[in-house]
Scaffold this active site. Sequence first.
Site, PDB file in Angstrom:
ATOM      1  N   CYS A  77      -0.929   2.444   2.098  1.00  0.00           N
ATOM      2  CA  CYS A  77       0.157   2.491   1.128  1.00  0.00           C
ATOM      3  C   CYS A  77      -0.383   2.446  -0.300  1.00  0.00           C
ATOM      4  CB  CYS A  77       1.085   1.313   1.415  1.00  0.00           C
ATOM      5  SG  CYS A  77       1.815   0.521   0.014  1.00  0.00           S
TER       6      CYS A  77
ATOM      7  N   GLU B 249       5.150   7.153  -3.162  1.00  0.00           N
ATOM      8  CA  GLU B 249       4.797   7.734  -1.866  1.00  0.00           C
ATOM      9  C   GLU B 249       5.836   7.411  -0.813  1.00  0.00           C
ATOM     10  OE1 GLU B 249       0.147   6.522  -2.365  1.00  0.00           O
ATOM     11  OE2 GLU B 249       1.132   6.153  -0.460  1.00  0.00           O
TER      12      GLU B 249
HETATM   13  S1  SF4 Z   1       0.976  -5.333   0.440  1.00  0.00           S
HETATM   14 FE1  SF4 Z   1       1.426  -6.891  -1.140  1.00  0.00          FE
HETATM   15  S2  SF4 Z   1       0.874  -5.921  -3.102  1.00  0.00           S
HETATM   16 FE2  SF4 Z   1       1.006  -4.281  -1.547  1.00  0.00          FE
HETATM   17  S3  SF4 Z   1       3.070  -3.475  -1.706  1.00  0.00           S
HETATM   18 FE3  SF4 Z   1       3.130  -5.049  -0.111  1.00  0.00          FE
HETATM   19  S4  SF4 Z   1       3.667  -6.950  -1.181  1.00  0.00           S
HETATM   20 FE4  SF4 Z   1       3.043  -5.480  -2.735  1.00  0.00          FE
END
Ligand code: SF4
Length: 333
Positions: free
Chosen positions: A324, A81
Amino acid sequence: MDWHNIQTALEGEPGFRLKQVKKALFVDLIDDWDKVTVLPKKLREELAISCPLDIPAQVFHSKDEATVKVLLTLSDGVQIESVLMRHSTGRNTVCVSTLVGCPMGCTFCATATMGLVRKLTSSEIIAQVLFFSRLLSKENERVGSIVFMGMGEPFLNYDVVMDTVRILNDPEMFSIGARHISISTCGILEGIQKLAEESLPVNLAISLHGSNDEVRKQLMPIARTYTLKELMTVIDGYIEKTHRKVMFEYLLVEGINDKDEHAIELAHLLKGKLCMVNLISYNETGKYTATTEQGVERFKKLLRKNGIEVSIRFRFGRDIEGACGQLATKSSK
Ligand code: SF4
């Protein structure tokens, strides 16, 4: 569209060809070799076969048009994404992914549920920016800033991320100022230390999300590897070396990290540092509940009252799976 393949294909050509191609692809944003008329016809035909310029993607627009999210399909079929955020100030920011999935296991994160599938190449990261550059050029607009805050922990792909930063910054390519590029980490100390040594003054953002180790451990497994004390020591060293302000991102999750005592504890933790806090409303992915808008305001006021510079991040694209990894994980299922 693979920039490294294109460079390889041009290796036998005179040096000025690379310059011509950079201008065509990254300044004029041409997406068809046939339109790059400065190149000989035979070379254009060869490149059209060996280095196609298309970027396969599904596009999702939020109702308010402030957010465009894309699901890009890479050459091996995996999907990632990227998000375009169109600020009311006129600035266009692209949030890029650096890994397919992520092994860091943050408990609030949809991407984490995929684990690590693989790292992206710099060509795959710049394709994300190029996609939106082409889209915006139709409205005579351009990408003004980049945040490495999409799928994946950028410092697990450090060299590729820094290669990409140099391409983004290159005046013959995207020409995006280093000050308009931010890299966000969950707190990988070695990455922060390496970034402090880089000559390009990009911004550092830290996903903090907790005012003490216990809260942080609930949300982020990395807190079991590095304590907050160790993290803060490295950040102090970074600030001392670079004199650049650090952004602390703080996702507010109801009942976990959003109480008054957390705000006060956070203010004490950050007092005297060259920094600011960016409060983020949680895009619910199932496990936790988001703090109410009033709760976010209250947290902000408490931080401000205790001498901390603070802003609230606008919620982009909630109607198109704004968190995300939500689209990619849905798609892979
Ligand atoms: S929030 Fe944590 S698990 Fe999610 S992409 Fe970022 S580092 Fe990786």
